[in-house]
Write an enzyme that holds these catalytic residues in place. Structure first.
Site, PDB file in Angstrom:
ATOM      1  N   ASP A 114      20.987 -19.262   0.858  1.00  0.00           N
ATOM      2  CA  ASP A 114      20.237 -18.292   0.059  1.00  0.00           C
ATOM      3  C   ASP A 114      20.896 -18.084  -1.310  1.00  0.00           C
ATOM      4  O   ASP A 114      22.107 -17.877  -1.400  1.00  0.00           O
ATOM      5  CB  ASP A 114      20.181 -16.954   0.819  1.00  0.00           C
ATOM      6  CG  ASP A 114      19.063 -16.061   0.317  1.00  0.00           C
ATOM      7  OD1 ASP A 114      18.885 -15.948  -0.909  1.00  0.00           O
ATOM      8  OD2 ASP A 114      18.367 -15.468   1.157  1.00  0.00           O
ATOM      9  N   THR A 151      13.337 -14.167  -2.148  1.00  0.00           N
ATOM     10  CA  THR A 151      13.710 -14.813  -0.885  1.00  0.00           C
ATOM     11  C   THR A 151      12.533 -15.085   0.062  1.00  0.00           C
ATOM     12  O   THR A 151      12.348 -16.209   0.522  1.00  0.00           O
ATOM     13  CB  THR A 151      14.760 -13.944  -0.167  1.00  0.00           C
ATOM     14  OG1 THR A 151      15.926 -13.923  -0.999  1.00  0.00           O
ATOM     15  CG2 THR A 151      15.122 -14.492   1.195  1.00  0.00           C
ATOM     16  N   ASP A 270      23.896 -15.749  -1.890  1.00  0.00           N
ATOM     17  CA  ASP A 270      23.038 -14.710  -2.480  1.00  0.00           C
ATOM     18  C   ASP A 270      23.705 -13.337  -2.479  1.00  0.00           C
ATOM     19  O   ASP A 270      23.709 -12.638  -3.495  1.00  0.00           O
ATOM     20  CB  ASP A 270      21.711 -14.642  -1.715  1.00  0.00           C
ATOM     21  CG  ASP A 270      20.738 -13.650  -2.333  1.00  0.00           C
ATOM     22  OD1 ASP A 270      20.195 -13.955  -3.404  1.00  0.00           O
ATOM     23  OD2 ASP A 270      20.535 -12.564  -1.766  1.00  0.00           O
ATOM     24  N   HIS A 274      24.547 -11.186  -5.907  1.00  0.00           N
ATOM     25  CA  HIS A 274      24.017  -9.875  -6.296  1.00  0.00           C
ATOM     26  C   HIS A 274      25.156  -8.927  -6.682  1.00  0.00           C
ATOM     27  O   HIS A 274      25.042  -8.159  -7.620  1.00  0.00           O
ATOM     28  CB  HIS A 274      23.233  -9.242  -5.146  1.00  0.00           C
ATOM     29  CG  HIS A 274      21.854  -9.806  -4.990  1.00  0.00           C
ATOM     30  ND1 HIS A 274      20.872  -9.598  -5.934  1.00  0.00           N
ATOM     31  CD2 HIS A 274      21.298 -10.560  -4.025  1.00  0.00           C
ATOM     32  CE1 HIS A 274      19.759 -10.213  -5.539  1.00  0.00           C
ATOM     33  NE2 HIS A 274      19.995 -10.802  -4.388  1.00  0.00           N
ATOM     34  N   ASP A 317      16.695 -21.075  -1.898  1.00  0.00           N
ATOM     35  CA  ASP A 317      15.371 -20.503  -2.175  1.00  0.00           C
ATOM     36  C   ASP A 317      15.165 -20.150  -3.644  1.00  0.00           C
ATOM     37  O   ASP A 317      14.032 -20.081  -4.117  1.00  0.00           O
ATOM     38  CB  ASP A 317      15.126 -19.278  -1.284  1.00  0.00           C
ATOM     39  CG  ASP A 317      16.272 -18.267  -1.340  1.00  0.00           C
ATOM     40  OD1 ASP A 317      17.365 -18.597  -1.845  1.00  0.00           O
ATOM     41  OD2 ASP A 317      16.068 -17.137  -0.872  1.00  0.00           O
ATOM     42  N   HIS A 318      16.245 -19.900  -4.356  1.00  0.00           N
ATOM     43  CA  HIS A 318      16.146 -19.498  -5.765  1.00  0.00           C
ATOM     44  C   HIS A 318      17.550 -19.480  -6.344  1.00  0.00           C
ATOM     45  O   HIS A 318      18.533 -19.639  -5.610  1.00  0.00           O
ATOM     46  CB  HIS A 318      15.518 -18.097  -5.895  1.00  0.00           C
ATOM     47  CG  HIS A 318      16.205 -17.075  -5.039  1.00  0.00           C
ATOM     48  ND1 HIS A 318      17.473 -16.607  -5.299  1.00  0.00           N
ATOM     49  CD2 HIS A 318      15.822 -16.470  -3.880  1.00  0.00           C
ATOM     50  CE1 HIS A 318      17.829 -15.746  -4.361  1.00  0.00           C
ATOM     51  NE2 HIS A 318      16.855 -15.653  -3.477  1.00  0.00           N
ATOM     52  N   HIS A 431      17.408 -12.088  -9.162  1.00  0.00           N
ATOM     53  CA  HIS A 431      16.473 -13.223  -9.195  1.00  0.00           C
ATOM     54  C   HIS A 431      15.097 -12.643  -8.985  1.00  0.00           C
ATOM     55  O   HIS A 431      14.957 -11.481  -8.602  1.00  0.00           O
ATOM     56  CB  HIS A 431      16.832 -14.254  -8.123  1.00  0.00           C
ATOM     57  CG  HIS A 431      16.960 -13.659  -6.756  1.00  0.00           C
ATOM     58  ND1 HIS A 431      15.881 -13.494  -5.912  1.00  0.00           N
ATOM     59  CD2 HIS A 431      18.028 -13.148  -6.099  1.00  0.00           C
ATOM     60  CE1 HIS A 431      16.293 -12.932  -4.797  1.00  0.00           C
ATOM     61  NE2 HIS A 431      17.596 -12.691  -4.869  1.00  0.00           N
TER      62      HIS A 431
HETATM   63 ZN    ZN Z   1      18.739 -12.068  -3.269  1.00  0.00          ZN
END
Ligand code: ZN
Length: 495
Positions: A114, A151, A270, A274, A317-318, A431
């Site tokens: 992630d 996500t 992820d 953050h 995912d990103h 994101h």
């Molecule tokens: Zn995230």
């Protein structure tokens, strides 16, 4: 999987310790040495000392010329052999798929890291990702997420081949305008999850699938009943090693019970992205940690003799972008000209989704908001633009669903939208921005019998992955937004 809100790593990023090959330097040094020797011998033949040992000079000269010719010929022959035998050069070798050696049937293992922004692999040592890249096929400049770059919409696009407007998961949180029901990341009712995810497609063909976490996998749809031993309910506290070991254990089952399709999900990098933003050195720990998990996975597959047989499709995912420097637009700052109460807002940032109640014309709200934002009276107002959803750029594919609120605001990369001025933590990562922004890209690396070794392919949108998986498994997939030609351009032809 945290919803939201973050920095960009570009190939020119100063913090990016791109590995530099020394091969070219070595080649140049050798060539320079050869030229120097030739120069010396040529010069010496005409030097003031040449008359004293002409024979010796001639012998040296001739032998140098001969040895140089031999060296150059050998180099040319080597180059020829390298060019025509290099597995990386799939076009020139007409490389074909490799047969299974241990497994009876193809197995695809879809792994998600992630928020693994494209370029993270250059920030710290990632020997296991590197190994997959060197021996597999990579999207050279990363995997393009769908919009919004969040996500849940993206994970579900990867497994359905559909844009969010078509698979129904248009945000991590949203409201069904028909019923007023709220969708959250814990909603498992089938009514939310449209389209046909890969585990359902696989089950429809009488094959087994397993999911060690993936958004939507707990939802019972069609032939997919989320069977107990093969379908794990999301629990973020399960240690990463347990997830890897559980997937490895499937390969110890009798061959007819090994799932043909498996998923494996990690929340990092992820979570860390953050917290600290993607350019903070502390992101490296999270990158190294997931790489280590891939190492555990590869070793386990090797021990079982199936590493070369399994098709590992590694995705994110990103991406992630930094959100410092007071780049915030406060909706309350518009209040002197137009009131946007918090009750109208379905999500703030980076995707601003506004649903005005009946009695307010969305078109008038959009016109007024843009007028104010452009006026110079709102701090950072020029970095937010609102649209009627049907007026959004077509490449975003974000209008064909009544779950998408009538007004969508797009902020520039790295900006955030909030209602009211506050003392909230400002720095971190986010994101959800335009999927055309480079920092939102993630990775695609695939390794297995149908993937060329050391091969690079241009970037593509993640809705293409569904067709790739069904092709490897030799099953017919459901209709989707992926293209027909993509799988043929990426997969090796069958042997
Ligand atoms: Zn995230």
């Amino acid at each position: 999987m945290v919803s939201d809100s973050v920095s960009i790593l570009t190939p020119t990023d100063d913090n990016n310790p791109m590995p530099v090959s020394t091969n070219d330097d070595d080649y140049l040094s050798d060539a320079a040495a050869t030229i120097a020797l030739l120069s010396f011998s040529t010069d010496s033949s005409s030097s003031s000392n040449s008359h004293r040992k002409p024979a010796t000079a001639t012998v040296i000269f001739v032998s140098l010329v001969v040895s140089t010719c031999v060296s150059l010929s050998a180099a040319a022959a080597f180059a020829f052999l390298f060019f025509y035998s290099s597995p990386a050069n799939s076009n020139s070798t007409a490389e074909v798929s490799r047969p299974l050696t241990t497994l009876k049937n193809p197995v695809v293992l879809l792994v998600s890291l992630d928020g693994f922004r494209f370029g993270y692999q250059f920030k710290t040592d990632t020997p296991n990702i590197d190994r997959l890249i060197e021996n597999g096929t990579e999207a050279e400049l990363g995997l393009i997420p769908v919009f919004p770059t969040l996500t849940f919409p993206n994970h579900y696009s990867i497994v359905t081949g559909l844009y969010p407007a078509h698979h129904g998961i248009v945000n991590n949180f949203f409201i069904d305008p028909q019923t007023g029901d709220f969708f959250t990341m814990a909603s498992h009712e089938p009514k939310w999850w449209l389209g046909e995810p890969l585990w359902e497609t696989v089950a429809n063909h009488g094959l087994k699938a397993s999911t060690y976490f993936w958004p939507g996998s707990e939802v019972k749809k069609g032939s997919w009943k989320c069977p107990k031993e093969y379908c794990m309910f999301y629990n973020s506290s399960v240690p990463f090693v347990d997830r890897v070991d559980a997937v490895l254990n499937y390969f110890d089952l009798p061959s007819n019970e090994i799932p043909s399709f498996m998923t494996l999900y990690f929340e990092d990098p992820d979570h860390q992205g953050h917290k600290v933003g993607p350019d903070d050195p502390r992101i490296n720990e999270a990158i190294a940690r997931v790489d280590k998990m891939l190492g555990r996975l590869i070793n386990g597959l090797e021990k079982r003799g199936v590493f070369e047989d399994v098709s590992i499709v590694l995705v994110g995912d990103h991406g992630m972008v930094g959100t410092c420097d007071k780049k915030i637009i406060f909706l309350d700052d518009l209040a002197n000209w137009i009131q946007i109460p918090k009750e109208w807002i379905q999500s703030y940032t980076p995707l601003l989704a506004i649903s005005p109640p009946s009695g307010f014309l969305p078109k008038e709200v959009v016109t007024k908001m843009n007028e104010v934002l452009k006026s110079g009276n709102v701090n950072n107002g020029e970095y937010l633009r609102v649209y009627l959803k049907e007026d959004l750029l077509r490449r975003l594919h974000y209008s064909d669903s009544d779950r998408i609120p009538s007004i969508i605001g797009l902020v520039e990369e790295g900006f955030k939208v909030e209602q009211t001025r506050s003392v909230r933590q400002e720095c971190g990562g986010a994101h959800g921005y335009d999927n055309g922004v480079f920092s939102m890209r993630s990775i695609f690396v695939a390794h297995g019998p149908r993937f060329g070794r050391g091969r690079k392919v241009p970037s593509f949108e993640n809705v293409e992955i569904y067709n790739l998986v069904t092709e490897i498994l030799n099953i017919n997939g459901a209709q989707n937004n992926g293209t027909e030609s993509f799988r043929r351009s990426v997969l090796l032809p069958e042997n």
